[in-house]
Design a protein around this motif. Sequence first.
Motif, mmCIF file in Angstrom:
data_model
loop_
_atom_site.group_PDB
_atom_site.id
_atom_site.type_symbol
_atom_site.label_atom_id
_atom_site.label_comp_id
_atom_site.label_asym_id
_atom_site.label_seq_id
_atom_site.Cartn_x
_atom_site.Cartn_y
_atom_site.Cartn_z
ATOM 1 N N LYS A 1 0.808 -1.227 0.000
ATOM 2 C CA LYS A 1 0.000 0.000 0.000
ATOM 3 C C LYS A 1 0.833 1.266 0.000
ATOM 4 O O LYS A 1 1.942 1.301 0.522
ATOM 5 C CB LYS A 1 -0.835 0.053 1.282
ATOM 6 C CG LYS A 1 -2.002 -0.875 1.294
ATOM 7 C CD LYS A 1 -2.674 -0.822 2.645
ATOM 8 C CE LYS A 1 -3.479 -2.069 2.872
ATOM 9 N NZ LYS A 1 -3.860 -2.228 4.263
ATOM 10 N N THR B 1 -0.099 5.179 1.360
ATOM 11 C CA THR B 1 -1.193 5.900 2.020
ATOM 12 C C THR B 1 -0.841 7.373 2.185
ATOM 13 O O THR B 1 0.321 7.761 2.177
ATOM 14 C CB THR B 1 -1.484 5.332 3.434
ATOM 15 O OG1 THR B 1 -0.300 5.430 4.208
ATOM 16 C CG2 THR B 1 -1.933 3.902 3.381
ATOM 17 N N LYS C 1 -9.629 -13.182 5.963
ATOM 18 C CA LYS C 1 -9.479 -12.711 7.334
ATOM 19 C C LYS C 1 -8.291 -13.429 7.978
ATOM 20 O O LYS C 1 -7.543 -12.852 8.746
ATOM 21 C CB LYS C 1 -10.772 -12.981 8.110
ATOM 22 C CG LYS C 1 -11.027 -11.944 9.182
ATOM 23 C CD LYS C 1 -12.408 -12.066 9.745
ATOM 24 C CE LYS C 1 -13.305 -10.919 9.357
ATOM 25 N NZ LYS C 1 -14.686 -11.130 9.825
ATOM 26 N N ASN D 1 -4.675 -12.321 4.368
ATOM 27 C CA ASN D 1 -5.055 -11.671 3.115
ATOM 28 C C ASN D 1 -3.895 -11.521 2.148
ATOM 29 O O ASN D 1 -4.075 -11.276 0.970
ATOM 30 C CB ASN D 1 -5.777 -10.340 3.369
ATOM 31 C CG ASN D 1 -4.859 -9.278 3.922
ATOM 32 O OD1 ASN D 1 -3.874 -8.920 3.302
ATOM 33 N ND2 ASN D 1 -5.180 -8.785 5.099
ATOM 34 N N ASN E 1 -3.303 -11.351 -2.325
ATOM 35 C CA ASN E 1 -2.960 -10.101 -2.992
ATOM 36 C C ASN E 1 -2.458 -10.389 -4.397
ATOM 37 O O ASN E 1 -1.587 -11.227 -4.587
ATOM 38 C CB ASN E 1 -1.885 -9.340 -2.205
ATOM 39 C CG ASN E 1 -2.497 -8.457 -1.148
ATOM 40 O OD1 ASN E 1 -3.724 -8.349 -1.059
ATOM 41 N ND2 ASN E 1 -1.665 -7.825 -0.361
ATOM 42 N N TYR F 1 -6.824 -5.397 0.664
ATOM 43 C CA TYR F 1 -7.852 -5.067 1.633
ATOM 44 C C TYR F 1 -7.757 -3.581 1.940
ATOM 45 O O TYR F 1 -6.724 -3.085 2.382
ATOM 46 C CB TYR F 1 -7.680 -5.891 2.907
ATOM 47 C CG TYR F 1 -8.715 -5.562 3.958
ATOM 48 C CD1 TYR F 1 -10.024 -6.001 3.807
ATOM 49 C CD2 TYR F 1 -8.397 -4.780 5.067
ATOM 50 C CE1 TYR F 1 -10.991 -5.690 4.744
ATOM 51 C CE2 TYR F 1 -9.352 -4.464 6.013
ATOM 52 C CZ TYR F 1 -10.647 -4.920 5.842
ATOM 53 O OH TYR F 1 -11.608 -4.597 6.770
ATOM 54 N N ASP F 2 -8.850 -2.896 1.670
ATOM 55 C CA ASP F 2 -8.894 -1.449 1.833
ATOM 56 C C ASP F 2 -9.341 -1.148 3.260
ATOM 57 O O ASP F 2 -10.508 -1.320 3.597
ATOM 58 C CB ASP F 2 -9.905 -0.919 0.812
ATOM 59 C CG ASP F 2 -10.103 0.568 0.906
ATOM 60 O OD1 ASP F 2 -9.737 1.149 1.934
ATOM 61 O OD2 ASP F 2 -10.636 1.138 -0.061
ATOM 62 N N ASP F 3 -8.405 -0.725 4.122
ATOM 63 C CA ASP F 3 -8.810 -0.535 5.517
ATOM 64 C C ASP F 3 -9.475 0.814 5.779
ATOM 65 O O ASP F 3 -9.973 1.041 6.881
ATOM 66 C CB ASP F 3 -7.678 -0.825 6.518
ATOM 67 C CG ASP F 3 -6.337 -0.333 6.052
ATOM 68 O OD1 ASP F 3 -6.318 0.517 5.150
ATOM 69 O OD2 ASP F 3 -5.322 -0.788 6.590
ATOM 70 N N LEU F 4 -9.520 1.692 4.783
ATOM 71 C CA LEU F 4 -10.278 2.930 4.983
ATOM 72 C C LEU F 4 -11.771 2.648 4.910
ATOM 73 O O LEU F 4 -12.552 3.149 5.706
ATOM 74 C CB LEU F 4 -9.917 3.969 3.911
ATOM 75 C CG LEU F 4 -8.566 4.661 4.016
ATOM 76 C CD1 LEU F 4 -8.400 5.644 2.875
ATOM 77 C CD2 LEU F 4 -8.437 5.397 5.334
ATOM 78 N N GLU G 1 -12.920 -0.560 4.781
ATOM 79 C CA GLU G 1 -13.092 -1.903 5.315
ATOM 80 C C GLU G 1 -13.756 -2.829 4.311
ATOM 81 O O GLU G 1 -14.774 -3.456 4.587
ATOM 82 C CB GLU G 1 -13.870 -1.856 6.639
ATOM 83 C CG GLU G 1 -13.087 -1.120 7.702
ATOM 84 C CD GLU G 1 -13.806 -0.983 9.013
ATOM 85 O OE1 GLU G 1 -15.043 -1.021 8.984
ATOM 86 O OE2 GLU G 1 -13.137 -0.849 10.036
ATOM 87 N N GLU G 2 -13.188 -2.869 3.139
ATOM 88 C CA GLU G 2 -13.671 -3.825 2.153
ATOM 89 C C GLU G 2 -12.521 -4.314 1.287
ATOM 90 O O GLU G 2 -11.457 -3.709 1.234
ATOM 91 C CB GLU G 2 -14.797 -3.220 1.307
ATOM 92 C CG GLU G 2 -14.384 -1.978 0.560
ATOM 93 C CD GLU G 2 -15.557 -1.279 -0.109
ATOM 94 O OE1 GLU G 2 -16.703 -1.512 0.292
ATOM 95 O OE2 GLU G 2 -15.301 -0.508 -1.028
ATOM 96 N N THR G 3 -12.775 -5.432 0.649
ATOM 97 C CA THR G 3 -11.767 -6.022 -0.205
ATOM 98 C C THR G 3 -11.969 -5.503 -1.618
ATOM 99 O O THR G 3 -13.095 -5.365 -2.068
ATOM 100 C CB THR G 3 -11.927 -7.547 -0.181
ATOM 101 O OG1 THR G 3 -11.829 -7.956 1.177
ATOM 102 C CG2 THR G 3 -10.870 -8.230 -0.982
#
Lengths: 211, 129
Positions: free
Chosen positions: A120, A122, B54, B57, B61, B113-116, B118-120
Amino acid sequence: MGNRWLFRKLKIPETFKKCSRTQNKLTMVSKKIILSFLLISFCTSIQAQKYFTKTGITNFKASVAAFEPVAATSNSTTVIVNTVDGRFAALLFMKSFHFKVALMEEHFNENYMDSDKFPKGTFKGSIVGFNFSDLSEMEKEYTIKGMLNIRGIDKEVESIAKIKRVNSTISLTTNFSVTPQDFDIKIPNIVRKKISERINITLEYELIEKK
Amino acid sequence: MNLSKRNKGILIGLVSIMIGGYSMYKYTYKPHKTIDDIELKFSGNAADFLTKIKENNIVFNDAVVQIKGKVTSIDAQGINLNNAIFCQMDATISLSELKVGQEIEVKGRMIGYDDLLEETKLDKTIIIK
């Protein structure tokens, strides 16, 4: 007889007391409920003040004239802007960068970015002096300040962004430049002349309200 | 044909340079991998996929996955499966016939996984059925 009467007389205020106490309790509970409702609605109203995109466009160019262009685009950048306080967060996956030349993409991911180790990139920061009600169809310039994190290395970045709002869409464009050394990216001597010293990054984000 | 030794040498040299140049060109400008070129790492329904990522992940990728799930939202940017997987569609795919609530099967590349949000996130997604 008289005794009982007295007892009754005494008991009545007792029950009264109980009654008023439970009533008090009830009003307390209802107050709490109302308060929590207010809080929840307040919180959701704050949450609703976010604009976001999942498909923001991020470009970078590190081309040197007369050589093969070194440039790539990612059109899956996630961006969230909090329109109350101007906080700004963006996230993109290195592997979503698309190069014209497939081999360059491979080298970018494997040799320069270590995309498996650092998937990532950011950015976390804020738009200085942001005020949602000031936005209009006329472009306005704002300063964005924050931390760019690539390959696990933080770098402070500041840039001037053009922001406008058309109907329910906020569009934000900006560009800034970084150097490979900022993020400890080593460029081999053979290709040094083909990659420019400064890497220009251009962002084009169209944000919609998050519900 | 009567070629002198010298001419023969030049001819062989030229041909090998041409072959070498061509293969160099082929290597440098090889085409981008498409979804079908990359090995499929997961195939199944969305709930199973979510529990798998979960756990770990990183395995997925940049892997191609085929997922069955329920469409929970559709917008200009792509579709959402089970409120947890965002699929950015391949440019050739039209979303006009899709409806929210429909069960579909898609194939795409997991980008992470996009943690902003919270979705893949998947991209280059195509609809299987």
